[in-house]
Design a protein around this motif. Structure first.
Motif, PDB file in Angstrom:
ATOM      1  N   GLU A 157     -56.312  -7.271  16.813  1.00 23.79           N
ATOM      2  CA  GLU A 157     -55.853  -5.883  16.705  1.00 23.79           C
ATOM      3  C   GLU A 157     -56.805  -5.053  15.850  1.00 23.79           C
ATOM      4  O   GLU A 157     -57.124  -3.903  16.189  1.00 23.79           O
ATOM      5  CB  GLU A 157     -54.445  -5.831  16.121  1.00 23.79           C
ATOM      6  CG  GLU A 157     -53.377  -6.306  17.063  1.00 23.79           C
ATOM      7  CD  GLU A 157     -51.991  -6.267  16.453  1.00 23.79           C
ATOM      8  OE1 GLU A 157     -51.793  -5.586  15.412  1.00 23.79           O
ATOM      9  OE2 GLU A 157     -51.092  -6.918  17.001  1.00 23.79           O
ATOM     10  N   ALA A 158     -57.239  -5.610  14.738  1.00 27.82           N
ATOM     11  CA  ALA A 158     -58.165  -4.889  13.856  1.00 27.82           C
ATOM     12  C   ALA A 158     -59.491  -4.633  14.574  1.00 27.82           C
ATOM     13  O   ALA A 158     -60.049  -3.535  14.494  1.00 27.82           O
ATOM     14  CB  ALA A 158     -58.405  -5.672  12.568  1.00 27.82           C
ATOM     15  N   ARG A 159     -59.979  -5.637  15.280  1.00 22.12           N
ATOM     16  CA  ARG A 159     -61.241  -5.491  15.994  1.00 22.12           C
ATOM     17  C   ARG A 159     -61.136  -4.413  17.079  1.00 22.12           C
ATOM     18  O   ARG A 159     -62.048  -3.620  17.261  1.00 22.12           O
ATOM     19  CB  ARG A 159     -61.671  -6.829  16.591  1.00 22.12           C
ATOM     20  CG  ARG A 159     -62.110  -7.842  15.522  1.00 22.12           C
ATOM     21  CD  ARG A 159     -62.412  -9.216  16.119  1.00 22.12           C
ATOM     22  NE  ARG A 159     -63.380  -9.145  17.208  1.00 22.12           N
ATOM     23  CZ  ARG A 159     -64.694  -9.072  17.037  1.00 22.12           C
ATOM     24  NH1 ARG A 159     -65.201  -9.072  15.817  1.00 22.12           N
ATOM     25  NH2 ARG A 159     -65.493  -9.005  18.081  1.00 22.12           N
ATOM     26  N   GLU A 160     -60.012  -4.374  17.788  1.00 28.47           N
ATOM     27  CA  GLU A 160     -59.806  -3.331  18.810  1.00 28.47           C
ATOM     28  C   GLU A 160     -59.846  -1.944  18.182  1.00 28.47           C
ATOM     29  O   GLU A 160     -60.446  -1.020  18.733  1.00 28.47           O
ATOM     30  CB  GLU A 160     -58.476  -3.543  19.520  1.00 28.47           C
ATOM     31  CG  GLU A 160     -58.466  -4.701  20.487  1.00 28.47           C
ATOM     32  CD  GLU A 160     -57.083  -4.945  21.081  1.00 28.47           C
ATOM     33  OE1 GLU A 160     -56.225  -4.031  21.041  1.00 28.47           O
ATOM     34  OE2 GLU A 160     -56.858  -6.062  21.589  1.00 28.47           O
ATOM     35  N   ALA A 161     -59.194  -1.787  17.036  1.00 28.76           N
ATOM     36  CA  ALA A 161     -59.176  -0.487  16.358  1.00 28.76           C
ATOM     37  C   ALA A 161     -60.574  -0.094  15.896  1.00 28.76           C
ATOM     38  O   ALA A 161     -60.984   1.062  16.042  1.00 28.76           O
ATOM     39  CB  ALA A 161     -58.217  -0.529  15.164  1.00 28.76           C
TER      40      ALA A 161
END
Length: 125
Positions: free
Chosen positions: A113-117
């Motif tokens: 999720e962090a990487r997508e953001a």
């Protein structure tokens, strides 16, 4: 006697509760003193480091606790508090000797999720 007051610009404190998204960009901005170039640099470093650490942690090496601790610190620095919390839970599960599999799954999801953001922000830049 006259009083002289001088306005001093203070850096705000981090919020008591992080923002709703996977990255607290206000926190990141404070940590980088508002320098957009540094923000991009640390986000790029986190992308590489988090992918490498999650991949390595999947094999649960002998130094897994130290790797989780490293990821926890890096995540806190950029405002990826869900990643930091998941890494802390993995670190604790390793110390207890059970529950590491579930904690590792949770960490992988939080990192994704962090990487997508981060990638979404970098595409807009």
């Amino acid at each position: 006697m006259s009083l002289h007051f001088e306005r001093v610009e203070w850096m705000p404190s981090p919020p008591l509760a992080p923002g709703d998204g996977p990255i607290d960009f206000d926190h990141l901005q404070r940590m980088t003193l508002g320098d957009a170039g540094i923000e991009q640099e640390v986000l790029t470093m986190f992308l590489a480091q988090s992918a490498r650490l999650v991949h390595t942690l999947a094999a649960m090496p002998a130094d897994a606790s130290a790797l989780a601790h490293t990821l926890k610190g890096s995540a806190r620095a950029i405002g990826a508090f869900a990643v930091a919390d998941a890494a802390a839970r993995l670190e604790a599960a390793i110390a207890r000797g059970f529950g590491a599999s579930a904690a590792l799954t949770e960490l992988g999801e939080a990192v994704a999720e962090a990487r997508e953001a981060i990638e979404a922000v970098q595409r807009r830049s």
